[in-house]
Write an enzyme that holds these catalytic residues in place. Structure first.
Site, PDB file in Angstrom:
ATOM      1  N   CYS A  13       0.866  -1.176   0.000  1.00 48.59           N
ATOM      2  CA  CYS A  13       0.000   0.000   0.000  1.00 48.59           C
ATOM      3  C   CYS A  13       0.902   1.224   0.000  1.00 48.59           C
ATOM      4  O   CYS A  13       2.093   1.132   0.303  1.00 48.59           O
ATOM      5  CB  CYS A  13      -0.908   0.039   1.240  1.00 48.59           C
ATOM      6  N   GLY A  68      -0.491   0.321  -4.963  1.00 54.28           N
ATOM      7  CA  GLY A  68      -1.822  -0.218  -4.722  1.00 54.28           C
ATOM      8  C   GLY A  68      -2.801   0.363  -5.698  1.00 54.28           C
ATOM      9  O   GLY A  68      -2.919   1.592  -5.804  1.00 54.28           O
ATOM     10  N   ASN A  81       0.352   1.154   5.887  1.00 55.34           N
ATOM     11  CA  ASN A  81       1.086   0.295   4.953  1.00 55.34           C
ATOM     12  C   ASN A  81       1.803  -0.766   5.767  1.00 55.34           C
ATOM     13  O   ASN A  81       2.632  -0.444   6.610  1.00 55.34           O
ATOM     14  CB  ASN A  81       2.090   1.134   4.148  1.00 55.34           C
ATOM     15  N   GLY A  82       1.460  -2.029   5.522  1.00 54.46           N
ATOM     16  CA  GLY A  82       2.087  -3.120   6.247  1.00 54.46           C
ATOM     17  C   GLY A  82       1.085  -4.209   6.550  1.00 54.46           C
ATOM     18  O   GLY A  82       0.005  -4.273   5.950  1.00 54.46           O
ATOM     19  N   TYR A  87      12.082  -4.878  -6.331  1.00 56.36           N
ATOM     20  CA  TYR A  87      10.930  -4.731  -7.214  1.00 56.36           C
ATOM     21  C   TYR A  87       9.953  -3.622  -6.842  1.00 56.36           C
ATOM     22  O   TYR A  87       9.529  -2.855  -7.699  1.00 56.36           O
ATOM     23  CB  TYR A  87      10.177  -6.064  -7.289  1.00 56.36           C
ATOM     24  N   CYS A 144      15.158  -7.724   5.928  1.00 60.38           N
ATOM     25  CA  CYS A 144      14.313  -8.908   5.978  1.00 60.38           C
ATOM     26  C   CYS A 144      14.444  -9.620   4.640  1.00 60.38           C
ATOM     27  O   CYS A 144      14.150  -9.032   3.592  1.00 60.38           O
ATOM     28  CB  CYS A 144      12.860  -8.516   6.244  1.00 60.38           C
TER      29      CYS A 144
END
Length: 468
Positions: A9, A35, A109-110, A249, A440
């Protein structure tokens, strides 16, 4: 549809601008890639809150009339892709509520990994949810907190959640930005004239001529009001876990994300890919648009000619009508077309950023071969994706990820390439800024930075046969 991870998002916020709504509209337009399902803006003039949101693209939903209804010098906005909760109007953000401290609007966002557990607990104590979005959990936790002010309540709420969040919140006390202690998702701070701006990516700043100031730090909360900007750091400091896929990406290549320029990092990924997986070839072509910087880097490091061998149609709508008579690879051809004069008789290296299910890669390879390429070598500027993401990316289940259950040679045979090679994990991490940052890499390694409880394992389907 392209076989890619779906964007998470995008969030945007501004405080101190007489054109707050218009600025937010432009910011969301720049963040449309994050989004495309729904969008919304909430503004405030200090006395009342105004809301306009709906399902669709930013440019389709907002016009002068709708933007004219959004009064005030403060505003927040959100572009949605449904990582959690079904896609419907009730899940469109920002979410706006009235509670003990007045009115509050939130855009997120998440993804919260313990949202289902917290929702069950809140409902047991009488909470009534209006949506299926995990973001609403944060609002209920704020409302139930005994904190004396909004920052105290927000801190209480965020101490209870686990997972990824970059938040913009509009309250009667001002504009708030928040980022989780691991810093999974990006959130940047900027200035335009006398106004402060928050955005998921700095490409939103460029469109409104805002100056990038810095990133909101992992675990940092900021309150922006008539007193300026006040920073809070209420959480214990832990190791960062920036989503490395933002560099691979998700982010626009013209953005500065995690305080570094995406375009150059993607070129570095391509250069390293060429050093690791070089093959005799005549030309290098990208899978547009996300594969372009890596392909440029590959061509440079491999001393090969860069060409545009695939042309992307940028005007494809969300739906299209297929002819009754079957056309081979129609779904890919509607978006990509091979340039025969470039490819005919050539040994071609095709650079893409990732392979998810492999279905689109197979069609692209076959399209290039059908256009006359003598050899087709597929090179991927990231490691094989073997695990789903639970931190704000809508990924397929583990069983749908082709690399989770097939060898590279088996994938190569399926996609019908003459050769297939991925960038190594070591090569990827060597190519991204790493002096002070940690990332991550769960989708590539299966190592999740936040441990899951047994209840969370069950609720998010982490290890069941369907969920992987």
């Amino acid at each position: 549809m392209f076989d890619k991870f779906h964007e998470e998002c995008g969030v945007f916020g501004i405080a101190g601008s007489k054109d707050a709504a218009n600025m937010t509209y432009l910011g969301l337009y720049a963040l449309q890639h994050r989004g495309q399902e729904a969008t919304g803006i909430v503004s405030s003039d200090g006395k009342a809150f105004y809301e306009e949101k709906g399902v669709g693209l930013v440019s389709d939903l907002f016009n002068k009339e709708r933007l004219g209804k959004l009064k005030g010098t403060l505003a927040i906005g959100h572009n949605r892709y449904s990582t959690a909760g079904e896609n419907s109007f009730k899940n469109v953000q920002p979410i706006m509520v009235n509670f003990g401290l007045g009115t509050l609007a939130l855009a997120h966002n998440g993804n919260l990994t313990n949202a289902a557990f917290l929702r069950d607990e809140l409902e047991a104590y009488g909470a009534i949810f209006q949506s299926t979005s995990d973001s609403e959990v944060i609002i209920h936790l704020i409302a139930q907190s005994q904190g004396k002010d909004i920052m105290g309540r927000l801190t209480d709420a965020l101490l209870r959640v686990k997972g990824a969040y970059s938040l913009v919140i509009l309250t009667e006390q001002g504009l708030i930005g928040a980022r989780d202690p691991h810093g999974f998702r990006p959130l940047s701070l900027g200035r335009v004239k006398d106004a402060w701006v928050l955005a998921s990516e700095t490409c939103a700043f460029d469109l409104i001529d805002a100056e990038y100031i810095r990133d909101i730090e992992p675990g940092e909360l900021v309150l922006i009001n008539e007193n300026g900007l006040t920073s809070y750091k209420p959480f214990p400091k832990i190791d960062p876990a920036f989503c490395v896929f933002e560099y691979v990406y998700f982010s626009r290549p013209d953005s500065r994300v995690f305080d570094h320029h995406v375009y150059e990092i993607r070129k570095d990924l391509g250069r390293q890919l060429a050093r690791e997986t070089g093959v005799p070839a005549d030309i290098v072509i990208p899978v547009p648009d996300s594969g372009v910087p890596a392909a440029l880097g590959y061509a440079e490091a491999g001393n090969l000619r860069y060409e545009t061998g695939l042309i992307r149609n940028h005007y494809v709508g969300r739906t299209f009508i297929e002819p009754e008579e079957a056309i081979r690879h129609f779904g890919v051809k509607i978006k990509l077309n091979a340039v025969r004069d470039v490819l005919k008789g050539k040994r071609v290296v095709v650079v893409d950023d990732s392979i998810v299910r492999g279905t689109t890669s197979r069609k692209i390879v076959q399209m290039i071969r059908h256009a006359g390429a003598r050899e087709v070598h597929l090179r991927i500027s990231s490691p094989p994706i073997i695990s789903p993401c639970y931190y704000g990316i809508d990924t397929p289940t583990r069983s749908e990820l082709i690399a989770s259950s097939h060898t590279i040679e088996e994938i190569r045979a399926y996609i019908t390439a003459d050769s297939l090679a991925y960038l190594s994990m070591e090569g990827m991490l060597e190519s991204v800024p790493h002096k002070t940052n940690k990332y991550c890499t769960a989708c590539f390694s299966g190592n999740y930075p936040i441990p899951f409880t047994q209840e969370e394992v069950v609720q998010i389907g982490l290890f069941d046969p369907k969920g992987g």
